[in-house]
Design a protein around this motif. Structure first.
Motif, PDB file in Angstrom:
ATOM      1  N   GLU A 263       0.812  -1.213   0.000  1.00 15.77           N
ATOM      2  CA  GLU A 263       0.000   0.000   0.000  1.00 15.77           C
ATOM      3  C   GLU A 263       0.846   1.264   0.000  1.00 15.77           C
ATOM      4  OE1 GLU A 263      -3.612   1.998   2.650  1.00 15.77           O
ATOM      5  OE2 GLU A 263      -2.787   0.030   3.164  1.00 15.77           O
ATOM      6  N   ILE A 264       1.997   1.252   0.655  1.00 17.38           N
ATOM      7  CA  ILE A 264       2.804   2.460   0.721  1.00 17.38           C
ATOM      8  C   ILE A 264       3.254   2.903  -0.665  1.00 17.38           C
ATOM      9  CG2 ILE A 264       5.033   1.300   1.087  1.00 17.38           C
ATOM     10  CD1 ILE A 264       5.693   3.594   3.074  1.00 17.38           C
ATOM     11  N   HIS A 356      -0.743  13.829   9.015  1.00 13.23           N
ATOM     12  CA  HIS A 356      -1.136  12.493   9.459  1.00 13.23           C
ATOM     13  C   HIS A 356      -2.391  12.106   8.668  1.00 13.23           C
ATOM     14  CE1 HIS A 356       1.726  12.636  12.789  1.00 13.23           C
ATOM     15  NE2 HIS A 356       1.311  13.864  13.014  1.00 13.23           N
ATOM     16  N   TYR A 357      -2.217  11.152   7.758  1.00 14.13           N
ATOM     17  CA  TYR A 357      -3.292  10.741   6.855  1.00 14.13           C
ATOM     18  C   TYR A 357      -3.455   9.231   6.981  1.00 14.13           C
ATOM     19  CZ  TYR A 357      -6.146  10.792   2.595  1.00 14.13           C
ATOM     20  OH  TYR A 357      -7.185  10.689   1.693  1.00 14.13           O
ATOM     21  N   GLY A 358      -4.501   8.809   7.694  1.00  9.17           N
ATOM     22  CA  GLY A 358      -4.654   7.389   7.973  1.00  9.17           C
ATOM     23  C   GLY A 358      -3.472   6.919   8.813  1.00  9.17           C
ATOM     24  N   LYS A 359      -2.824   5.856   8.381  1.00 13.33           N
ATOM     25  CA  LYS A 359      -1.677   5.337   9.123  1.00 13.33           C
ATOM     26  C   LYS A 359      -0.361   5.921   8.630  1.00 13.33           C
ATOM     27  CE  LYS A 359      -0.848   1.185   6.304  1.00 13.33           C
ATOM     28  NZ  LYS A 359      -0.607  -0.271   6.356  1.00 13.33           N
ATOM     29  N   TYR A 360      -0.431   6.905   7.733  1.00 15.63           N
ATOM     30  CA  TYR A 360       0.777   7.464   7.152  1.00 15.63           C
ATOM     31  C   TYR A 360       1.090   8.837   7.724  1.00 15.63           C
ATOM     32  CZ  TYR A 360       0.359   3.630   3.916  1.00 15.63           C
ATOM     33  OH  TYR A 360       0.270   2.368   3.397  1.00 15.63           O
ATOM     34  N   ASP A 361       2.361   9.059   7.990  1.00 19.25           N
ATOM     35  CA  ASP A 361       2.870  10.344   8.451  1.00 19.25           C
ATOM     36  C   ASP A 361       3.744  10.899   7.331  1.00 19.25           C
ATOM     37  OD1 ASP A 361       1.664   9.780  10.912  1.00 19.25           O
ATOM     38  OD2 ASP A 361       3.463   8.758  11.629  1.00 19.25           O
TER      39      ASP A 361
END
Length: 422
Positions: A263-264, A356-361
């Motif tokens: 996903e990343i 901070h967007y969902g689990k992403y920084d």
């Protein structure tokens, strides 16, 4: 604050980073001479300053005595200024100073008496005075140093490895030689044409706020490239991919066709291909983002606070974290806000900001975007091209609790990234 909860201990023995692979330093005095590898080099009045070791960067301004200078320092005193880093040692006769923090140190010498001074982010101004003849001293308990008077200053050992190297929980996917050595709360890593530092929270903050506090030379050379597990990694251009130890990741670039299923990579692909430049936009509230009416304040201490700007776009919620070096605004948690996108040189202090967007920084610094999976620690960074890079602009936000007001800044690229991820 997401990061502030990751405060790690800095109780690591004070040891010295060296270029000379264990070189034993000799006594030095405040003079424009070449210092041994593990000894801080200084600059006297009206003399240029050179980097003191591999990881002590930059040049300090020469300090000049004037007619208004206090007579105690203007006559018969030598004044020098230099940068130090965790693990550096400074030798004056038999006195050996071991440094524990990133600092700009001012040194005043009057005969056999030497006074060192600087500023700590959490404690404020400090001084330490010692007499090399009488072997006496006095100073603040929180001064960022330890000392001994046996004249023995032995550089710490340095390790080297060929190719991919694991250091402090991080894997440096490098080719060629990688060298590394630890200091208090800091591990220095370098390879062919690049340098990196693994930092605990205290020393990461010293880098993060260096633009305001003058604690870290050549601050602008470094970018935050990874963080997690209570450590932060900053690196210069040319550094290899740096991932959490044990994480096997295929490298990718923003311009390549992303075929991986992780996903990343999809997130990186969306940002690189769809980022919306804010060129020509002066009001960041323009567009379809539903911004929160209020900013949340998280007071850290008297010298720092964190602001959270929330919003939503097409059902996707996000927060922009703004780390302010200034103290809290007021006693309420929520404050009203307004903002404008202005030229970067309109303000002389730029705050650190993270999306901070969902689990992403996601952070942006100059033309570089760094994406961190907060669950796995997996990290990738890439460069922005063209108008997507807005390093000449900044978002200036005014926050008010109804009685007081202050200004903070964040990166306009973060807004473009929010649109790109839809």
């Amino acid at each position: 604050m997401y990061m502030s909860k990751k405060i790690a201990s800095a109780a690591v023995a004070a040891i010295t980073l060296v270029n000379g692979f264990g070189t034993v330093p000799s006594e030095n005095t405040p003079a424009s001479v070449t210092a041994p590898a593990s000894v801080s080099e200084t600059a006297i009045i009206e003399a240029p300053h050179a980097a003191n070791t591999e990881f002590a960067y930059g040049a300090s301004d020469a300090i000049e005595a004037t007619d208004d200078t206090d007579s105690a320092t203007a006559i018969g005193s030598a004044i020098s200024g230099y940068y130090v880093k965790p693990g550096d040692q400074t030798v004056r006769d038999n006195f050996v100073i071991d440094w524990k923090d990133f600092q700009f140190v001012t040194e005043v010498t009057e005969g056999s008496t030497i006074t060192l001074s600087g500023h700590l982010l959490d404690e404020g101004d400090w001084t330490f005075t010692f007499d090399t003849v009488n072997r006496c001293y006095k100073g603040d308990d929180f001064a960022p140093l330890t000392w001994h008077d046996d004249g023995v200053a032995i550089g710490m050992p340095i390790a080297a490895h060929e190719g991919e190297t694991a250091v402090d929980g991080w894997t440096f996917k490098a080719e060629g030689r990688v060298s590394y050595c630890p200091g208090p709360g800091t591990t220095f890593v370098y390879g062919d044409g690049w340098e990196a530092l693994v930092l605990d929270y205290r020393h990461y903050a010293e880098w993060k706020y260096a633009a305001h506090q003058n604690t870290f030379a050549d601050y602008e050379k470094y970018t935050l490239v990874a963080y997690g597990n209570d450590s932060w990694v900053i690196a210069t251009d040319g550094a290899p991919a740096i991932v959490a130890e044990g994480e096997e990741v295929e490298e990718t670039t923003a311009s390549s066709e992303v075929s991986e299923t992780k996903e990343i990579y999809t997130v990186i692909d969306k940002i690189s291909k769809n980022i919306t430049p804010m060129t020509g936009v002066s009001d960041p509230k323009w567009g379809s983002i539903e911004w929160s009416e209020y900013v949340r304040e998280d007071a850290q201490n008297a010298e720092g606070s964190v602001y959270w700007l929330d919003g939503e776009l097409n059902g996707h919620q996000f927060s922009i974290e703004i780390d302010s070096v200034d103290g809290p605004l007021g006693f309420t948690e929520n404050h009203t806000w307004s903002a404008a996108i202005v030229p970067a040189d309109y303000v002389n202090c730029h705050d650190v900001s993270i999306l901070h967007y969902g689990k992403y920084d996601i952070s942006a610094l100059r033309n570089n975007v760094n994406v961190v999976d907060s669950e796995t620690g997996e990290t990738h960074s890439f460069n922005l091209e063209g108008n997507a890079c807005q390093d000449t602009a900044v978002v200036l936000a005014t926050i008010s609790d109804g009685k007081h007001a202050k200004c903070v800044t964040f990166r306009p690229e973060l807004i473009g990234i929010i649109y790109a991820l839809q």
